[in-house]
Design an enzyme around this catalytic site. Structure first.
Site, PDB file in Angstrom:
ATOM      1  CD  GLU A  72      -9.260   4.856  -8.477  1.00  0.00           C
ATOM      2  OE1 GLU A  72     -10.119   5.943  -8.811  1.00  0.00           O
ATOM      3  OE2 GLU A  72      -8.294   4.544  -8.020  1.00  0.00           O
ATOM      4  CB  CYS A 130       0.270   1.131  -9.182  1.00  0.00           C
ATOM      5  SG  CYS A 130       0.401   0.934  -7.442  1.00  0.00           S
ATOM      6  CB  CYS A 183      -7.631  -2.922   1.972  1.00  0.00           C
ATOM      7  SG  CYS A 183      -6.188  -3.249   2.686  1.00  0.00           S
ATOM      8  CB  CYS A 190      -3.639   1.280   6.961  1.00  0.00           C
ATOM      9  SG  CYS A 190      -1.874  -0.316   6.583  1.00  0.00           S
ATOM     10  CB  CYS A 220      -4.101   3.770   3.380  1.00  0.00           C
ATOM     11  SG  CYS A 220      -4.527   2.959   2.116  1.00  0.00           S
ATOM     12  N   GLY A 235      -5.368  -2.959  -2.091  1.00  0.00           N
ATOM     13  CA  GLY A 235      -5.802  -4.301  -1.091  1.00  0.00           C
ATOM     14  C   GLY A 235      -4.116  -4.714  -0.806  1.00  0.00           C
ATOM     15  CD  GLU A 236      -0.912  -7.283   3.080  1.00  0.00           C
ATOM     16  OE1 GLU A 236      -0.113  -6.225   2.816  1.00  0.00           O
ATOM     17  OE2 GLU A 236       0.312  -8.149   2.337  1.00  0.00           O
ATOM     18  CB  SER A 294       4.202  -2.872  -1.528  1.00  0.00           C
ATOM     19  OG  SER A 294       4.050  -2.542  -0.260  1.00  0.00           O
ATOM     20  CB  SER A 325       3.325  -0.310   4.206  1.00  0.00           C
ATOM     21  OG  SER A 325       3.763  -1.262   2.916  1.00  0.00           O
ATOM     22  CG  LEU A 326       8.973  -0.385   9.419  1.00  0.00           C
ATOM     23  CD1 LEU A 326       8.424  -1.383  10.169  1.00  0.00           C
ATOM     24  CD2 LEU A 326      10.116  -0.465   9.136  1.00  0.00           C
ATOM     25  CG  ASN A 327       4.192   3.136   6.489  1.00  0.00           C
ATOM     26  OD1 ASN A 327       4.579   3.541   5.839  1.00  0.00           O
ATOM     27  ND2 ASN A 327       3.167   2.372   6.753  1.00  0.00           N
ATOM     28  CG  ASN A 367       0.358  10.934  -1.483  1.00  0.00           C
ATOM     29  OD1 ASN A 367       1.517  11.644  -1.872  1.00  0.00           O
ATOM     30  ND2 ASN A 367       1.028   9.858  -1.979  1.00  0.00           N
ATOM     31  CB  CYS A 384       1.642   6.150  -1.649  1.00  0.00           C
ATOM     32  SG  CYS A 384       3.264   5.486  -3.294  1.00  0.00           S
TER      33      CYS A 384
HETATM   34  N1  SAH Z   1      -1.342  -3.024   1.120  1.00  0.00           N
HETATM   35  C1  SAH Z   1       0.168  -3.031   0.223  1.00  0.00           C
HETATM   36  C2  SAH Z   1      -0.320  -2.564  -0.663  1.00  0.00           C
HETATM   37  C3  SAH Z   1      -0.173  -1.129  -0.676  1.00  0.00           C
HETATM   38  S1  SAH Z   1       0.988  -0.366  -1.074  1.00  0.00           S
HETATM   39  C4  SAH Z   1       0.862  -2.333   1.378  1.00  0.00           C
HETATM   40  O1  SAH Z   1       0.533  -1.705   2.832  1.00  0.00           O
HETATM   41  O2  SAH Z   1       1.809  -2.641   1.536  1.00  0.00           O
HETATM   42  C5  SAH Z   1       0.558   1.344  -1.208  1.00  0.00           C
HETATM   43  C6  SAH Z   1       1.373   1.867  -0.242  1.00  0.00           C
HETATM   44  O3  SAH Z   1       1.407   3.324   0.135  1.00  0.00           O
HETATM   45  C7  SAH Z   1       1.988   1.746   1.428  1.00  0.00           C
HETATM   46  O4  SAH Z   1       3.265   1.422   1.321  1.00  0.00           O
HETATM   47  C8  SAH Z   1       1.089   2.440   1.949  1.00  0.00           C
HETATM   48  O5  SAH Z   1       2.058   2.618   3.651  1.00  0.00           O
HETATM   49  C9  SAH Z   1       1.215   3.930   1.547  1.00  0.00           C
HETATM   50  N2  SAH Z   1      -0.076   4.954   1.209  1.00  0.00           N
HETATM   51  C10 SAH Z   1      -0.880   4.815   2.078  1.00  0.00           C
HETATM   52  N3  SAH Z   1      -2.022   5.722   2.316  1.00  0.00           N
HETATM   53  C11 SAH Z   1      -0.404   6.674   1.651  1.00  0.00           C
HETATM   54  C12 SAH Z   1      -0.754   8.057   1.628  1.00  0.00           C
HETATM   55  N4  SAH Z   1      -1.973   8.488   2.233  1.00  0.00           N
HETATM   56  N5  SAH Z   1      -0.478   8.527   1.917  1.00  0.00           N
HETATM   57  C13 SAH Z   1       1.478   7.762   0.901  1.00  0.00           C
HETATM   58  N6  SAH Z   1       1.798   6.263   1.569  1.00  0.00           N
HETATM   59  C14 SAH Z   1       0.723   5.996   1.322  1.00  0.00           C
END
Ligand code: SAH
Length: 355
Positions: free
Chosen positions: A98, A111, A118, A122, A125, A171-172, A204, A226-228, A302, A345
């Protein structure tokens, strides 16, 4: 265009301009032809070699004997109430990916996906659910961009209005490094390619540390990380990659990331209720990022089916943001676009469960 019978041929969009120059030189063709061909493909949106009228019949025949030029197979398109559009592409081997086209005030952002599925696993995701299928080819990465511009053209919108790219789809990106770099070369080829400015391209990553340094050396694109989470226990529970490259190692790589003087690294931080959204988290985030030229993008989680995680209350999100702002951090809450069509996201899954 049907691709049956083309197995022995190559997709011309897999070639960088330099590679095409080499190929042409091997055939005794002068190198400037590569630029002409690139302009036809990436700027003039040619659909076949016969359209390339300044090349001469012989040259066009040579190309069509070795290469094919096609668009991705658009299987489905959804439009969100906020005008975000999600494209579902079917790849030659039956896999799906997508891309998401996001209208902004005076331009569009695309995007882009870099892998089918992937491997990062995580926990929050949706793309991670189906596991890793395969890397996308250069042509499959580039095709998403070229085809989105073609789509705008058909709607009578100037294709160059698609000026921003974020590698935040499925994907990464840094796990498909070589193809990413070649795709970036074509995307940012200002003379003959797609003319994207480096400052309008963002890659990213979930934190593949060795490749972060490499990206800084190889390109001028923006980096998003993506620190999180703000402690290793929480981050490892959410993102297994943290077991290999914990927060201190990741942030060290960020500190060393080479970038232009006024640039900043974007840190994406999903806010998940009760997991990483406390006042202490916000304060720790300030401390962690203070030695880095950073901006913070808060992404309220999300929600999606099959996940127990929840989005914090708006009050909590605002309080978290305020702590960062009060301490002079550049920070914002990212407005989730396209969540009603699962284009936001972490919501991209593209039929991963039924390849
Ligand atoms: N793999 C890369 C590229 C994907 S970017 C990365 O991790 O950066 C996708 C972004 O969406 C990332 O910052 C991830 O942390 C965020 N993301 C993934 N699942 C999500 C969700 N359910 N709600 C909000 N953000 C999410």
């Amino acid at each position: 265009m049907k691709l049956t019978g083309l197995k022995h041929m190559e997709n011309i969009q897999d070639y960088t301009r330099e590679e095409l120059v080499k190929w042409l030189e091997d055939k005794g063709v002068r190198s400037f032809r590569a630029g002409q061909i690139f302009k036809w493909i990436y700027l003039k949106q040619a659909s076949c070699f016969d359209e390339m009228t300044d090349l001469g019949k012989e040259m066009r025949t040579l190309l069509s004997e070795h290469f094919y030029l096609h668009r991705l197979d658009l299987e489905d398109k959804q439009v969100s109430s906020d005008a975000t559009e999600k494209f579902l592409f079917r790849l030659n081997d039956g896999h799906h990916i997508e891309s998401v086209l996001i209208p902004e005030k005076d331009h569009f952002t695309l995007c882009v996906s870099t892998q089918v599925g992937c491997a990062m696993a995580c926990k929050f995701c949706l793309t991670a659910r189906g596991g890793m299928k395969r890397n996308l080819s250069v042509a499959e990465i580039i095709g998403q961009v070229r085809d989105a511009r073609f789509y705008l053209l058909q709607k009578n919108i100037e294709p160059l209005q698609l000026s921003n790219i974020v590698f935040m789809g499925m994907g990464e990106p840094l796990a498909n490094y070589d193809n990413l770099i070649k795709a970036l070369e074509i995307i940012m080829d200002t003379d003959y390619g797609m003319k994207f400015a480096a400052r309008r391209v963002t890659v990213s990553t979930s934190g593949l540390v060795p490749k972060i340094a490499q990206l800084g050396l190889d390109t001028d694109v923006n980096l998003a990380v993506s620190l999180n989470a703000t402690d290793d226990k929480t981050r490892s529970a959410l993102m297994p990659i943290n077991n290999t490259y914990p927060i201190s190692v990741l942030l060290d790589a960020c500190k060393k990331f080479t970038m232009k003087p006024r640039n900043k690294i974007t840190f994406e931080y999903i806010l998940i209720k009760g997991i990483n959204d406390s006042k202490q988290d916000a304060l720790r985030l300030v401390t962690l990022l203070s030695p880095i030229r950073a901006k913070v993008n808060l992404i309220p989680f999300n929600e999606h089916e099959g996940s127990d995680f929840q989005r914090p209350e708006p009050k909590q999100i605002l309080a978290f943001l305020q702590i960062l702002l009060d301490r002079d951090m550049t920070a914002m809450t990212r407005k989730s676009k396209g969540d009603d069509i699962s284009a936001a996201c972490g919501q991209l899954k593209a039929k991963l469960e039924t390849p």
